[in-house]
Design an enzyme around this catalytic site. Structure first.
Site, PDB file in Angstrom:
ATOM      1  N   HIS A   1       0.795  -1.239   0.000  1.00  0.00           N
ATOM      2  CA  HIS A   1       0.000   0.000   0.000  1.00  0.00           C
ATOM      3  C   HIS A   1       0.824   1.285   0.000  1.00  0.00           C
ATOM      4  O   HIS A   1       0.273   2.372  -0.148  1.00  0.00           O
ATOM      5  CB  HIS A   1      -0.960   0.040   1.191  1.00  0.00           C
ATOM      6  CG  HIS A   1      -0.292   0.390   2.498  1.00  0.00           C
ATOM      7  ND1 HIS A   1       0.341  -0.539   3.283  1.00  0.00           N
ATOM      8  CD2 HIS A   1      -0.141   1.575   3.135  1.00  0.00           C
ATOM      9  CE1 HIS A   1       0.836   0.050   4.344  1.00  0.00           C
ATOM     10  NE2 HIS A   1       0.568   1.340   4.298  1.00  0.00           N
TER      11      HIS A   1
HETATM   12  C1  UD1 Z   1      -2.127   6.095   5.246  1.00  0.00           C
HETATM   13  C2  UD1 Z   1      -0.849   6.655   5.887  1.00  0.00           C
HETATM   14  C3  UD1 Z   1       0.217   5.557   5.884  1.00  0.00           C
HETATM   15  C4  UD1 Z   1      -0.287   4.279   6.534  1.00  0.00           C
HETATM   16  C5  UD1 Z   1      -1.599   3.849   5.877  1.00  0.00           C
HETATM   17  C6  UD1 Z   1      -2.173   2.689   6.638  1.00  0.00           C
HETATM   18  C7  UD1 Z   1      -0.480   9.054   5.536  1.00  0.00           C
HETATM   19  C8  UD1 Z   1       0.298  10.073   4.793  1.00  0.00           C
HETATM   20  N1  UD1 Z   1      -0.312   7.774   5.131  1.00  0.00           N
HETATM   21  O1  UD1 Z   1      -1.807   5.794   3.891  1.00  0.00           O
HETATM   22  O2  UD1 Z   1       1.333   6.007   6.637  1.00  0.00           O
HETATM   23  O3  UD1 Z   1       0.677   3.271   6.354  1.00  0.00           O
HETATM   24  O4  UD1 Z   1      -2.535   4.942   5.933  1.00  0.00           O
HETATM   25  O5  UD1 Z   1      -3.104   1.970   5.903  1.00  0.00           O
HETATM   26  O6  UD1 Z   1      -1.193   9.387   6.454  1.00  0.00           O
HETATM   27  N2  UD1 Z   1      -9.017   4.958   0.535  1.00  0.00           N
HETATM   28  C9  UD1 Z   1     -10.262   4.390   0.378  1.00  0.00           C
HETATM   29  N3  UD1 Z   1     -10.962   4.091   1.503  1.00  0.00           N
HETATM   30  C10 UD1 Z   1     -10.519   4.312   2.757  1.00  0.00           C
HETATM   31  C11 UD1 Z   1      -9.247   4.908   2.890  1.00  0.00           C
HETATM   32  C12 UD1 Z   1      -8.505   5.221   1.777  1.00  0.00           C
HETATM   33  O7  UD1 Z   1     -10.734   4.163  -0.733  1.00  0.00           O
HETATM   34  O8  UD1 Z   1     -11.205   4.006   3.740  1.00  0.00           O
HETATM   35  C13 UD1 Z   1      -8.236   5.256  -0.698  1.00  0.00           C
HETATM   36  C14 UD1 Z   1      -8.498   6.654  -1.253  1.00  0.00           C
HETATM   37  O9  UD1 Z   1      -8.436   6.596  -2.639  1.00  0.00           O
HETATM   38  C15 UD1 Z   1      -7.311   7.441  -0.737  1.00  0.00           C
HETATM   39  C16 UD1 Z   1      -6.207   6.401  -0.729  1.00  0.00           C
HETATM   40  O10 UD1 Z   1      -6.850   5.185  -0.380  1.00  0.00           O
HETATM   41  O11 UD1 Z   1      -7.010   8.544  -1.536  1.00  0.00           O
HETATM   42  C17 UD1 Z   1      -5.093   6.693   0.228  1.00  0.00           C
HETATM   43  O12 UD1 Z   1      -5.599   6.904   1.559  1.00  0.00           O
HETATM   44  P1  UD1 Z   1      -4.778   7.822   2.605  1.00  0.00           P
HETATM   45  O13 UD1 Z   1      -5.412   7.709   3.939  1.00  0.00           O
HETATM   46  O14 UD1 Z   1      -4.581   9.161   2.054  1.00  0.00           O
HETATM   47  O15 UD1 Z   1      -3.360   7.172   2.618  1.00  0.00           O
HETATM   48  P2  UD1 Z   1      -2.951   5.643   2.817  1.00  0.00           P
HETATM   49  O16 UD1 Z   1      -2.275   5.194   1.575  1.00  0.00           O
HETATM   50  O17 UD1 Z   1      -4.094   4.867   3.328  1.00  0.00           O
HETATM   51  N1  UDP Z   2      -4.341  -5.240   8.714  1.00  0.00           N
HETATM   52  C1  UDP Z   2      -5.639  -5.749   8.778  1.00  0.00           C
HETATM   53  N2  UDP Z   2      -6.235  -6.135   7.608  1.00  0.00           N
HETATM   54  C2  UDP Z   2      -5.627  -6.045   6.394  1.00  0.00           C
HETATM   55  C3  UDP Z   2      -4.306  -5.518   6.350  1.00  0.00           C
HETATM   56  C4  UDP Z   2      -3.696  -5.114   7.519  1.00  0.00           C
HETATM   57  O1  UDP Z   2      -6.214  -5.867   9.857  1.00  0.00           O
HETATM   58  O2  UDP Z   2      -6.248  -6.411   5.381  1.00  0.00           O
HETATM   59  C5  UDP Z   2      -3.691  -4.819   9.957  1.00  0.00           C
HETATM   60  C6  UDP Z   2      -2.352  -5.460  10.224  1.00  0.00           C
HETATM   61  O3  UDP Z   2      -2.524  -6.697  10.888  1.00  0.00           O
HETATM   62  C7  UDP Z   2      -1.642  -4.419  11.063  1.00  0.00           C
HETATM   63  C8  UDP Z   2      -2.169  -3.117  10.513  1.00  0.00           C
HETATM   64  O4  UDP Z   2      -3.390  -3.434   9.827  1.00  0.00           O
HETATM   65  O5  UDP Z   2      -2.012  -4.520  12.423  1.00  0.00           O
HETATM   66  C9  UDP Z   2      -1.184  -2.532   9.556  1.00  0.00           C
HETATM   67  O6  UDP Z   2      -1.769  -1.478   8.851  1.00  0.00           O
HETATM   68  P1  UDP Z   2      -1.275  -0.979   7.436  1.00  0.00           P
HETATM   69  O7  UDP Z   2      -0.510  -2.057   6.758  1.00  0.00           O
HETATM   70  O8  UDP Z   2      -2.463  -0.435   6.754  1.00  0.00           O
HETATM   71  O9  UDP Z   2      -0.366   0.275   7.800  1.00  0.00           O
HETATM   72  P2  UDP Z   2       1.125   0.490   8.346  1.00  0.00           P
HETATM   73  O10 UDP Z   2       1.347  -0.397   9.511  1.00  0.00           O
HETATM   74  O11 UDP Z   2       2.059   0.225   7.212  1.00  0.00           O
HETATM   75  O12 UDP Z   2       1.142   1.944   8.685  1.00  0.00           O
END
Ligand code: UD1
Ligand code: UDP
Length: 381
Positions: free
Chosen positions: A218
């Site tokens: 991601h």
């Molecule tokens: C964010 C965090 C990242 C973390 C990740 C965990 C920042 C800068 N990044 O990244 O550090 O590792 O969360 O998962 O804060 N979207 C959906 N539905 C949702 C959420 C997101 O469709 O419920 C899609 C949208 O298109 C959005 C994109 O995902 O634009 C990215 O979401 P965003 O929260 O901006 O960043 P993450 O990549 O999730």
């Molecule tokens: N996780 C989850 N379901 C998924 C993918 C991840 O419950 O489909 C959990 C995972 O076990 C961990 C956390 O989400 O506890 C990690 O989140 P993510 O990978 O989104 O973000 P990061 O840790 O890189 O910020």
């Protein structure tokens, strides 16, 4: 003592479960928690599912900020959090990790002179092109108390000028820095048995224990560059084909969108082996981690959970904040070309590491954090 906790992204909701559980079980007479969800993540399987499953108290307020450009998203969060802090007047603002929700909380609270507690402090990738690296640095340098899960985190903070072992009371100019273990480890220990009882994920996807690879992708550095994204999918597919092994990939919505937008293809021969599914619940994720043979991930949380469950990990990034797991030989940074990356996977499948020392604490990080916040609160009175 009153705290406001900010959550917003999936991993923060999960991390916050550990502290909320400690408050409810041991500190309910002394600590009152007010939870603010920024709404950064909002799909049911990125947010609500964790509240249902992990027994986390419902947020007192959801700002429903949603997705957007960094500036717009963060600004909307700052505005919403500022209003709540002025109204609730907490003794601390508790922040997790390094997302835009973390950054927004740090900016809002520091201007209102509300002491910040940063959980997962001190982690660094030394790569400032990552939005998370900026968020962490700003948050650490605004905090009154920092809790680092690793020795490396403590060393990084020392290198940035923080003193370790200073006397209470702690303030943003005289910060307390603690090595306390990892709240995610608290959670993995706490929920592992429940996952075995409740989760049906292995049957649902016809997976045999210790005979599949779990993958997640991601990070923007992987998703936003089509050539890089295709490279990663080719590597997963070709590992599956080479070893005739199932690969399960619960896909973040960001990656799903980029797959569609860039028409990323899966090699035909891998289609029966590579299962791309929507994000799963935490109990399902733990179950997949516990029963996998290898984890290939760019997630911070998932690479650590691989270690908690004694699984080798290939970190699909050029660097990691969790250097200990690489130093112990239980994880490697992904090779830059496809043949080498497939070879790394094959090597781990045939020769899995066996030594996973206890480097993430004793499963009681959340209790330590509560007690330290309380002690400092009393010292400030
Ligand atoms: C964010 C965090 C990242 C973390 C990740 C965990 C920042 C800068 N990044 O990244 O550090 O590792 O969360 O998962 O804060 N979207 C959906 N539905 C949702 C959420 C997101 O469709 O419920 C899609 C949208 O298109 C959005 C994109 O995902 O634009 C990215 O979401 P965003 O929260 O901006 O960043 P993450 O990549 O999730
Ligand atoms: N996780 C989850 N379901 C998924 C993918 C991840 O419950 O489909 C959990 C995972 O076990 C961990 C956390 O989400 O506890 C990690 O989140 P993510 O990978 O989104 O973000 P990061 O840790 O890189 O910020």
């Amino acid at each position: 003592m009153k705290i406001v906790t900010i959550i917003g992204a999936r991993p923060q909701i999960i991390k916050a479960a550990a502290l909320s559980r400690a408050i409810v079980s041991s500190y309910s007479h002394e600590i009152e928690e007010y939870i603010v969800h920024t709404g950064q993540h909002y799909d049911d399987n990125m947010s609500e599912v964790f509240f249902r499953e992990l027994g986390i108290p419902k947020p007192d307020k959801n700002l429903n900020v949603g997705s957007g450009l960094h500036g717009k998203q963060t600004a909307a969060m700052i505005e919403g959090i500022e209003e709540i802090l002025m109204d609730v007047k907490p003794d601390y603002l508790v922040l997790y990790g390094d997302t835009n929700s973390t950054l927004a909380g740090a900016v809002a609270a520091s201007k209102l002179l509300i002491p910040i507690v940063h959980i997962e402090a001190g982690l660094r990738s030394f790569n400032k092109t990552m939005p998370e690296e900026i968020n962490r640095i700003v948050c650490d340098h605004s905090s009154a108390i920092m809790f680092s899960p690793t020795e490396t985190g403590i060393r990084n903070l020392k290198n940035e000028g923080f003193s370790i072992g200073v006397e209470m009371p702690y303030t943003s100019d005289h910060a307390g820095v603690f090595h306390c273990g990892d709240v995610m480890y608290d959670n993995s220990l706490f929920f592992a048995d429940l996952a075995e009882k409740e989760s049906r994920v292995l049957d649902e996807h016809k997976l045999k224990s210790k005979a599949f690879i779990l993958a997640t992708i991601h990070r923007n550095q992987n998703t936003d560059e089509p050539v890089r994204l295709q490279f990663l999918f080719n590597a997963l597919a070709n590992t599956a084909i080479a070893e005739n092994i199932d690969v399960i990939l619960p896909l973040h919505p960001r990656t799903q969108k980029m797959l569609e937008q860039n028409n990323i293809q899966i090699p035909e021969k891998a289609k029966s082996l590579l299962q791309i599914i929507p994000p799963v619940s935490f109990l399902d994720m733990i179950m997949l981690e516990k029963h996998s043979s290898l984890i290939m991930t760019d997630s911070g949380g998932v690479q650590k959970e691989a270690f908690f469950f004694k699984k080798p990990a290939i970190i699909l990034r050029p660097e990691t904040e969790w250097v200990e797991i690489v130093e112990h030989g239980t994880a490697v940074l992904a090779a830059k070309n496809e043949a080498d990356l497939v070879q790394q996977a094959i090597q781990y499948l045939h020769h899995p590491p066996t030594e996973f020392p206890e480097i993430f604490g004793d499963g009681k990080a959340a209790e330590f954090i509560c007690q330290t916040m309380l002690d400092n609160y009393k010292a400030l009175q």
